[in-house]
Structure formats: C-alpha cells, structure tokens
Design an enzyme around this catalytic site. Structure first.
Site, PDB file in Angstrom:
ATOM      1  N   ASP A   1       0.944  -1.194   0.080  1.00  0.00           N
ATOM      2  CA  ASP A   1       0.091  -0.158  -0.012  1.00  0.00           C
ATOM      3  C   ASP A   1       0.740   1.282  -0.171  1.00  0.00           C
ATOM      4  O   ASP A   1       1.569   1.401   1.048  1.00  0.00           O
ATOM      5  CB  ASP A   1      -0.739   0.002   1.064  1.00  0.00           C
ATOM      6  CG  ASP A   1      -1.737   1.076   1.333  1.00  0.00           C
ATOM      7  OD1 ASP A   1      -2.547   1.700   0.300  1.00  0.00           O
ATOM      8  OD2 ASP A   1      -1.523   1.845   2.344  1.00  0.00           O
TER       9      ASP A   1
ATOM     10  N   ASP B   1      23.800   1.591  -6.404  1.00  0.00           N
ATOM     11  CA  ASP B   1      23.642   0.256  -5.848  1.00  0.00           C
ATOM     12  C   ASP B   1      25.024  -0.496  -6.177  1.00  0.00           C
ATOM     13  O   ASP B   1      25.691   0.227  -7.239  1.00  0.00           O
ATOM     14  CB  ASP B   1      22.464  -0.672  -6.129  1.00  0.00           C
ATOM     15  CG  ASP B   1      22.021  -1.585  -5.130  1.00  0.00           C
ATOM     16  OD1 ASP B   1      22.893  -1.849  -4.314  1.00  0.00           O
ATOM     17  OD2 ASP B   1      20.979  -2.031  -4.976  1.00  0.00           O
TER      18      ASP B   1
END
Length: 578
Positions: free
Chosen positions: A227, A351
């Site tokens: 959500d 990353d």
C-alpha cells in the site's frame, strides 16, 4: 483481520521513546587521547576555516574544497568496502585489514565505506576508531563515513543485511507494516541510530521504500508492503527516527532510502541482482504508485537515495519513454524525476556493482560452474559500454557516489577524456562533504567502546524488541479456538527450539504419535526461487493429521486458494481435526 489505529502512539512506542532518551550515547570521544581545542586535520599547526566548528557548514565545505586536489574530490565519489583480515568483502568476525584500508584511504583517496564486520560492540567501536585514525593521517584528514546494511533483524544475507551480533533484534519491515504504527517505527529508528553511532557507524543503507506489487519477490520482507500510503508513512518514520525530526545532526545516522524506483515489481519472483531479473514492466498508473511510496522519505529529507538495478519499461517521463538502462544510468529517473520534479537535493548513491561486467558465468551460472562473488555485475542496459563509459553515464544521470567501488581511477580517466566535467565532480563532492560535516565527523569521528558496550543490545532494548516482534505477528485463523495453547500440552516440534517451548510451559515429545499438537516451521515458497530471502510460516496440526492440514501461505505471497493480505508479515494457522 488486524485492525490498527494509525498515527496514534502505542503504549510500546511510548515506552521505547523513553528508553531511547536514556540510551543516546554521550561518549563520542576518543578514549585514548584528549581532544584538543581544534583538530589540526591538515597538520599545519593552525586553525583553518574547515577545521573551525564555529563556522557555517557551507563555508567550511568551500574552504576545504579549495584545498583539495582533483584526485581527492574524485575519492569522495566512491563508496567501497572495509576489507577484513580474512575477507576482501569484509564478511568477518576477525577484524579489519588495516594495511589494506590505509592504501584505500591514503593512496586511493577513498573515504566512504560499508562495514560488514560482526564483532562484539566494544571491539567494533575499537575497529572503527582505528579506521578513523588512519583517515586522520591523510593529507587533509577527511574522516571516513562508515555505512552498514541492516543489522537489527533475524535475517542476515550477504550483500543485503548483516548478522545482528549483539544488536537488538526487531521485526523485519513487513512486520512493522503489520503493526501499522509509524511511532513504533520512528522509535525503532532512534534506538538503532543510538546503537550504530555508539560503535562508529554513521550511515544506514536503508530503508527499502519499494512498493511490494509482486508478492513472490524475494526481498519482500524488507519492504513495508503493497500500500503506497503505508509505505510512505512508515518509511518516512524510519528516516525521521534515524536522522532526527530536524534532519541530520551529530548524533544522527544518515539514511539511504532505496530503490528508486519500481524494484518491487520484479516479475515472477526474480531479482535485479540476476541477469534474468534485469527488467520490470509498469504502466503510467502503477508507476505513479511506486513513486508515491517514496513520498515519506523525501518529505523527511533522507540524506541519500539509491536507484534500483532493473530497467524500467512501459513508462514515460515528460512525455518521453524511459531509456532502456538501469536506473543508475537513467537521467530521466534520477535527474529529471527525482531531482527536478520531486525536488530532491541530497546524495544519490548507486547500488553495488552497477559498473561491473556480467560475464558468462553471471549470465548463465550452472551447478558445475556457479557464479562467484567476483563475477557479480549489474550493468543492465549498458553491457556494451566500457566500464569507464558506465561511470561517465552514471555521473551524467545524477549519481554522486558509486557503491561497491573503492578506486576512482576510471572516474579520473573519464574526467581526463572530457566525458565528465570538473563542475559536475565538484557538485557531487560538495554533497558528500556537507553530509560528513552535518554528521559531526570533522569535529570528532571517534567513539568510546565503553559506551558501545553499554548501549548496543541493552536489556531494555532486547525486551522492547521482543515485544515488538510479538506485536508484529498476525493471526489470520484460529480453527476451533485452539489458540492459546494450554500449558502442559504435549507438543511435537519441527524447526522450533525445544528450550523455548519448554520455557513456555509445554511438554515437548519426540514422537509425533504422542503429541496433542504439532508445531512446524516451514520455509515459504521464496526459499525455492531464491536462497537470499525466506519467510518463515508455521502450521499446527493434530496427532492424526500432518502436513496436509492447516498449511497456508502468508499473505505476502498470495498463493493460489489463499486470499492475499498485504502488509502482513507472518501467518500462523493452528488447526485441529478433533
């Protein structure tokens, strides 16, 4: 169905908030040397503006940058690994390889590193102090920023999280999502920040603000669920807890929220670390939800953002389709969307290993020829570029630091060849330095091992963390009111510590036929598709029924026949045939 009241501080959060105040470390000092009136970082015997704690940060940064060589500025743009005596990747409980670290700092000019050491708190503090002493002997005495992957949970996966090794152990992020309590997450962040700073760690390579829209994704546990509003609220609270309500300060831990953006949509449970997981596909509507999940960390002014590995397909920015390259190389995602549209002004850290090659064993590993750590590379979409060109493209996209890199030589080559500009290097260097000053590292990077020993894993924190673990569990079904089990019940165990069951008052039996109840811990289905992340689920059956009775999937995996329950970390189903 779990009902939660959002944004109302729970009794546990209130208790933890009081505990946090008592545990903020006050011993950020070098136990071996008295602190002088100022730190003579460039060894010239006088107080220079960048050494003067009374001056504004921007003035100190400008003075320091005017003194720096190009090589020293480029050294700020790499974020390497502190090697250990028995592991170049730092995975060790033996200590750092200090001679190797000295070469990286003094000769290589690098001064941002991840630590993967697992040592007792006082020893880890000593080890990190030793790193700072090396940095203090460099030409300008620029202190080292030491980062870490999460190390306060039960899972420890090389390259994604570290063993707790004495630190308090809390629910995974999906467990926090099950509580629905931003105040609890915020207080968790305050406590963990106190633990980190006490041992000399200044940066958390977390939280994951990824929106979990593919329930089979193996990194699900480290997210706050599916959500966007929940992810935004809880990830934002995480940043506020680690950094403080007013932004980064001398007692803060800087956060690097990740992975911008769309990583949680990895298809078929694949992952962007692997060549077959190098692409995700979204549409305008779904992409908007993934971006919305980052609203909380951006509002909380996270110190860093880490772009995702995969190539995001099916999306447009400013009416133009995204270039088919990984996010670290995508100017539309980083510079245009993140910086210009979202207004982000902090550090962008790539990353790990995005500039590395992905050789054949990386693309097609086999049982007889598996992929080794030295063959890890995620240059998705830029495989045909040289490594130097990848660095240049990353800088042009908006990267300030390259994760997993400890040698700025290729950046220097790109600068020499005109592929990047000195003005762009200065831009990144300034961001890195401003964060170091904000963290107070130029004024005192040392910690007191005695404070570390008293702070990390303090009993009050252990008890609070255990209570949070209990609150994060979600009961979805209780057939015939089998729970709570009565004390003295005969119980057969699989994958559960008998001592824990005995301490809880149960009678542990060795033969299933003698049991009234069986408690079985199993690995979730992600265990089969990835050895990196696994969710433990539990079933309980009677002495006449085993395995086939009561085996349900957790909501996060949404297996066939079981309704998905987003944002719920664990499922414990107890059933009885009696």
């Amino acid at each position: 169905m779990l009902r939660v009241t959002r944004y109302k501080m729970s009794p546990l959060a209130k208790t933890l908030a009081l505990t946090t105040v008592a545990l903020i470390p006050t011993g950020l000092v070098d136990a071996q040397t008295a602190r002088p009136q100022f730190r003579d970082l460039n060894h010239n015997g006088k107080l220079d503006p960048y050494e003067d704690v009374r001056l504004p940060t921007k003035q100190r940064v400008s003075d320091l940058m005017a003194r720096m060589t190009v090589e020293e500025k480029l050294g700020l743009m790499v974020h390497g690994t502190l090697p250990a005596v028995d592991s170049p990747f730092g995975l060790s409980s033996s200590g750092y390889d200090l001679p190797a670290i000295e070469k990286l700092i003094v000769a290589g000019k690098a001064n941002s590193f991840i630590t993967r050491l697992t040592l007792p708190p006082s020893q880890l503090a000593d080890a990190n102090n030793a790193v700072q002493r090396i940095a203090e002997q460099s030409r300008l005495g620029i202190p080292v920023t030491i980062s870490t992957d999460p190390r306060n949970h039960f899972q420890a996966v090389a390259g994604a999280s570290s063993n707790a090794s004495g630190f308090s152990q809390w629910p995974e992020m999906l467990g926090f999502a099950a509580t629905g309590d931003p105040n609890l997450v915020r207080t968790f962040g305050q406590i963990v920040a106190a633990e980190y700073r006490s041992v000399g760690i200044h940066m958390a390579l977390s939280p994951q603000a990824d929106l979990l829209t593919e329930p089979r994704w193996p990194r699900a546990n480290a997210t706050f669920g599916s959500d966007p509003a929940t992810v935004s609220a809880l990830a934002g609270a995480y940043v506020e807890g680690f950094q403080g309500a007013n932004g980064v300060g001398p007692r803060s831990v800087a956060t690097v929220a990740k992975h911008w953006v769309g990583y949680g949509a990895e298809p078929q449970g694949w992952d962007g670390h692997n060549q077959y997981g190098r692409e995700v596909r979204l549409d305008k509507e779904s992409f908007t939800l993934h971006v919305a999940a980052f609203a909380g960390v951006l509002k909380a002014k996270t110190a860093g953002i880490m772009p995702t590995y995969p190539i995001v397909q099916g999306v447009e920015v400013d009416g133009k389709p995204l270039e088919p390259v990984g996010a670290a190389f995508n100017r539309q995602l980083v510079q245009k969307l993140l910086r210009e549209k979202e207004g982000y002004q902090g550090l962008v850290v790539s990353d790990w290993a995005v500039t590395f090659d992905c050789p054949k064993v990386c693309v097609e590993p086999t049982a007889s020829n598996p992929q080794a750590p030295t063959a890890i590379g995620m240059p998705w979409g830029v495989e045909t570029l040289s490594q130097q060109q990848r660095f240049a493209k990353g800088v042009e996209a908006g990267i300030d630091q390259f994760g997993g890199v400890d040698d700025p030589a290729l950046l220097a080559a790109a600068l020499k060849d005109g592929e990047i500009s000195l003005a762009r290097v200065d831009e990144s260097a300034r961001r890195v330095l401003e964060l170091k000053f904000a963290l107070g590292l130029f004024d005192n990077p040392y910690v007191d091992p005695r404070v570390a020993a008293a702070t990390v894993g303090a009993q009050a924190l252990v008890r609070a963390a255990q209570k949070a673990q209990s609150e994060s569990q979600v009961l979805l079904e209780n057939r015939k009111n089998l729970i709570p089990l009565r004390r003295g019940v005969r119980i057969w165990l699989e994958g559960v510590d008998p001592r824990a069951a005995q301490a809880a008052g149960f009678n542990v039996v060795n033969d299933l036929a003698d049991a009234q109840v069986a408690l079985v811990r199993t690995w979730g289905p992600v265990r089969e598709c990835s050895k990196t992340y696994a969710l433990m689920t539990a079933i309980c059956v009677t002495r006449r029924v085993y395995a086939s009775a009561g085996l349900w999937a957790s909501g996060e995996f949404g297996m066939a026949g079981v309704p998905r329950a987003p944002d719920r970390r664990r499922l414990i189903t107890l059933s009885s045939a009696d």
